[in-house]
Design a protein around this motif. Structure first.
Motif, PDB file in Angstrom:
ATOM      1  N   ASP A 115      26.155 -66.923  90.183  1.00 26.37           N
ATOM      2  CA  ASP A 115      27.049 -65.763  90.327  1.00 26.37           C
ATOM      3  C   ASP A 115      28.398 -65.966  89.657  1.00 26.37           C
ATOM      4  O   ASP A 115      29.399 -65.343  90.038  1.00 26.37           O
ATOM      5  N   ASN A 116      28.440 -66.829  88.647  1.00 29.10           N
ATOM      6  CA  ASN A 116      29.647 -66.986  87.841  1.00 29.10           C
ATOM      7  C   ASN A 116      29.594 -66.031  86.651  1.00 29.10           C
ATOM      8  O   ASN A 116      28.515 -65.718  86.138  1.00 29.10           O
ATOM      9  N   LEU A 117      30.767 -65.571  86.222  1.00 30.50           N
ATOM     10  CA  LEU A 117      30.839 -64.663  85.076  1.00 30.50           C
ATOM     11  C   LEU A 117      30.385 -65.359  83.801  1.00 30.50           C
ATOM     12  O   LEU A 117      30.861 -66.447  83.471  1.00 30.50           O
ATOM     13  N   LEU A 118      29.462 -64.718  83.089  1.00 29.39           N
ATOM     14  CA  LEU A 118      29.049 -65.199  81.764  1.00 29.39           C
ATOM     15  C   LEU A 118      29.868 -64.543  80.665  1.00 29.39           C
ATOM     16  O   LEU A 118      29.916 -65.037  79.539  1.00 29.39           O
ATOM     17  N   THR A 119      30.456 -63.401  80.980  1.00 29.05           N
ATOM     18  CA  THR A 119      31.237 -62.647  79.997  1.00 29.05           C
ATOM     19  C   THR A 119      32.535 -62.186  80.647  1.00 29.05           C
ATOM     20  O   THR A 119      32.615 -62.060  81.869  1.00 29.05           O
ATOM     21  N   ASP A 120      33.530 -61.935  79.836  1.00 22.92           N
ATOM     22  CA  ASP A 120      34.684 -61.186  80.315  1.00 22.92           C
ATOM     23  C   ASP A 120      34.247 -59.737  80.524  1.00 22.92           C
ATOM     24  O   ASP A 120      33.172 -59.320  80.081  1.00 22.92           O
ATOM     25  N   ALA A 121      35.088 -58.983  81.193  1.00 24.64           N
ATOM     26  CA  ALA A 121      34.825 -57.548  81.340  1.00 24.64           C
ATOM     27  C   ALA A 121      35.291 -56.859  80.059  1.00 24.64           C
ATOM     28  O   ALA A 121      36.395 -56.313  79.980  1.00 24.64           O
ATOM     29  N   ILE A 122      34.444 -56.916  79.040  1.00 21.99           N
ATOM     30  CA  ILE A 122      34.816 -56.413  77.712  1.00 21.99           C
ATOM     31  C   ILE A 122      34.880 -54.891  77.739  1.00 21.99           C
ATOM     32  O   ILE A 122      34.010 -54.225  78.293  1.00 21.99           O
ATOM     33  N   ALA A 123      35.920 -54.339  77.126  1.00 16.88           N
ATOM     34  CA  ALA A 123      36.186 -52.900  77.190  1.00 16.88           C
ATOM     35  C   ALA A 123      35.380 -52.134  76.154  1.00 16.88           C
ATOM     36  O   ALA A 123      35.090 -52.638  75.066  1.00 16.88           O
ATOM     37  N   TYR A 124      35.071 -50.902  76.500  1.00 14.94           N
ATOM     38  CA  TYR A 124      34.258 -50.057  75.612  1.00 14.94           C
ATOM     39  C   TYR A 124      34.939 -49.774  74.280  1.00 14.94           C
ATOM     40  O   TYR A 124      34.267 -49.423  73.307  1.00 14.94           O
ATOM     41  N   ARG A 125      36.250 -49.942  74.216  1.00 15.18           N
ATOM     42  CA  ARG A 125      36.949 -49.700  72.944  1.00 15.18           C
ATOM     43  C   ARG A 125      36.873 -50.910  72.007  1.00 15.18           C
ATOM     44  O   ARG A 125      37.383 -50.858  70.890  1.00 15.18           O
ATOM     45  N   ASP A 126      36.256 -51.993  72.454  1.00 15.05           N
ATOM     46  CA  ASP A 126      36.099 -53.172  71.603  1.00 15.05           C
ATOM     47  C   ASP A 126      35.132 -52.847  70.450  1.00 15.05           C
ATOM     48  O   ASP A 126      34.120 -52.166  70.654  1.00 15.05           O
ATOM     49  N   PRO A 127      35.415 -53.349  69.242  1.00 14.31           N
ATOM     50  CA  PRO A 127      34.578 -53.005  68.082  1.00 14.31           C
ATOM     51  C   PRO A 127      33.233 -53.727  68.020  1.00 14.31           C
ATOM     52  O   PRO A 127      32.493 -53.570  67.043  1.00 14.31           O
ATOM     53  N   ARG A 128      32.872 -54.488  69.045  1.00 13.65           N
ATOM     54  CA  ARG A 128      31.612 -55.233  68.971  1.00 13.65           C
ATOM     55  C   ARG A 128      30.391 -54.325  68.846  1.00 13.65           C
ATOM     56  O   ARG A 128      29.314 -54.773  68.448  1.00 13.65           O
TER      57      ARG A 128
END
Length: 471
Positions: free
Chosen positions: A90-103
């Motif tokens: 239950d540890n975070l694998l990702t940051d809470a990446i925002a929908y405005r990120d260009p990924r």
């Protein structure tokens, strides 16, 4: 006073905690806590500060105790599509990446090589936006497959905050539908789509409906804040909560006006026709399995960014006044042009668009604001025309809800452009809808219809016509 609830309503720029209760046959609201929210860059991605948000929720609960308020429940709503992934511990694998990120740039087109656009729409009924969860997950699969291999739990932002409070994992229905991975007919995760994309379907949780009692606080949280409280699921997608607050839905189009503009109608079934696909309408989940047939339009994000680019010299009210004074300025932009999603400088993006389209370039704050408001209204008018074409019906009124309903100039422009009556209010639509779902679960209201009747009698609504304004 009967039972009461706390709405945690977190938007793109701020969060609030609102205490809601019924008194003297009116639904009453009191703000308990307000805090900032913003996208930050971690050196690689644009992210939400999820740990700070959780700490602010705890701070707000502590303020309840300090103010002698003992609510029965708490419910959390946020924006849509964003999520976190957890590993087996239950540890975070990702940051809470925002929908405005260009990924997600180019990811939608790559998904279409595996699943046709038509098939995806027929199954999910969700409009195509490059930042939808499906394309965020596909980006991880393509660029960081090791993360997906370790992922054991998928939680959207409010789901994760609920998990931190209760230890219970669940995906709430209204927000889950925005992922473009829930089947519009079965209302469950679409295993076929997940298999086609090679995404592990086991990490998704059971889908729970608004009004579900998720559980009580974890003991460590109780010890920290000083009391226990039930966590009840509202419509955790903020627009899903906001639409609950529309006082009159019959024969009415709603416009939830905030950072985004969501314009549509409440429906008993999804509309996944070719015409709805062509016009890029969405069928997002609502309370009681109602559907929010709507179009997502850029919204007041543009004026928020202009205000920021002007170093906050002007309040929103002052920008509206300056726009009124620039009434002869007529240049407009396509608000849904991708360049406005997250430009380095919104003012320059607007000016470049006007230059490219051989229009007068807005120079003053008033001209920029007038350009944005006029452009939004043009987009609203087009969307309303498309709704009426799909429904083969004419709608008489528009209910504008949310913070944007305070913009009297914009309301008047909408009335004049559409030749429809505009009813503005309630302002705190999302918090109201959040609280109402909880109070229904607690037995304070019988159902959504009774709750809407209370809302109609409890909050001011201002009417605008194409000629005059009425109270």
């Amino acid at each position: 006073m009967g039972k009461s609830s706390i709405a945690v309503d977190i938007g793109a720029s701020s969060g609030r905690m609102i205490h809601g209760y019924v008194e003297d046959n009116k639904l009453k609201l009191k703000e308990i806590h307000r805090f900032e929210n913003k996208i930050v860059h971690n050196g690689k991605n644009f992210c939400w500060e999820i740990d700070k948000l959780f700490n602010e929720i705890k701070n707000g609960l502590k303020k309840c105790l300090e103010n002698g308020i003992q609510p029965e429940s708490i419910g959390i709503d946020t924006w849509a599509v964003d999520f976190v992934l957890l590993d087996e511990d239950d540890n975070l694998l990702t940051d809470a990446i925002a929908y405005r990120d260009p990924r997600t740039d180019g990811m939608m087109e790559e998904v279409f090589q595996t699943i046709s656009k038509e098939h995806l729409y027929k199954n999910t009924g969700i409009q195509f936006q490059k930042f939808n969860t499906i394309y965020q997950l596909y980006s991880i699969k393509k660029n960081n497959p090791e993360i997906l291999e370790k992922a054991k739990t998928f939680l959207m932002i409010p789901d994760y905050l609920n998990f931190l409070l209760t230890g219970v994992k669940a995906n709430e229905y209204t927000n889950a539908t925005t992922t473009q991975l829930v089947n519009a007919s079965t209302k469950k995760w679409d295993d076929q789509l997940l298999d086609q994309l090679g995404i592990n379907k086991d990490m998704f949780q059971d889908i729970k409906l608004p009004k579900t009692v998720l559980g009580n606080l974890k003991q460590e949280i109780i010890s920290e804040i000083g009391f226990d409280i039930e966590v009840i699921l509202p419509a955790t997608h903020d627009t899903g909560s906001a639409v609950i607050s529309v006082p009159e839905t019959k024969g009415s189009i709603y416009l939830s006006s905030g950072t985004w503009s969501l314009i549509g109608v409440e429906n008993a079934f999804p509309i996944c026709t070719n015409r709805a696909l062509d016009y890029n309408f969405t069928n997002e989940g609502g309370i009681d399995y109602r559907y929010r047939f709507l179009k997502n339009i850029m919204g007041l994000w543009m004026i928020q960014e202009v205000k920021r680019n002007l170093e906050d010299q002007y309040s929103f009210a002052e920008l509206v006044t300056l726009a009124r004074q620039s009434k002869d300025f007529i240049s407009t932009v396509n608000v849904d042009d991708e360049r406005f999603l997250k430009p380095n400088n919104m003012i320059e993006a607007i000016q470049h668009y006007c230059s490219e389209t051989s229009q007068e370039i807005p120079q003053t704050p008033g001209e920029l604001a007038k350009c944005i408001f006029d452009s939004l209204v043009i987009s609203y008018e087009a969307a309303i025309g498309q709704i009426e074409e799909i429904y083969e019906a004419t709608f008489d009124r528009i209910n504008v809800i949310g913070g944007g309903c305070q913009n009297e100039l914009l309301n008047q422009l909408i009335a004049e452009k559409t030749k429809k009556d505009v009813y503005a209010g309630p302002v705190e639509a999302t918090a109201i809808g959040n609280i109402v779902a909880q109070l229904i679960a607690l037995g304070e209201f019988k159902n959504i219809n009774e709750a809407r009747s209370f809302i109609k009698d409890s909050f001011d609504v201002k009417k605008y016509t194409s000629l005059i304004e009425e109270r």
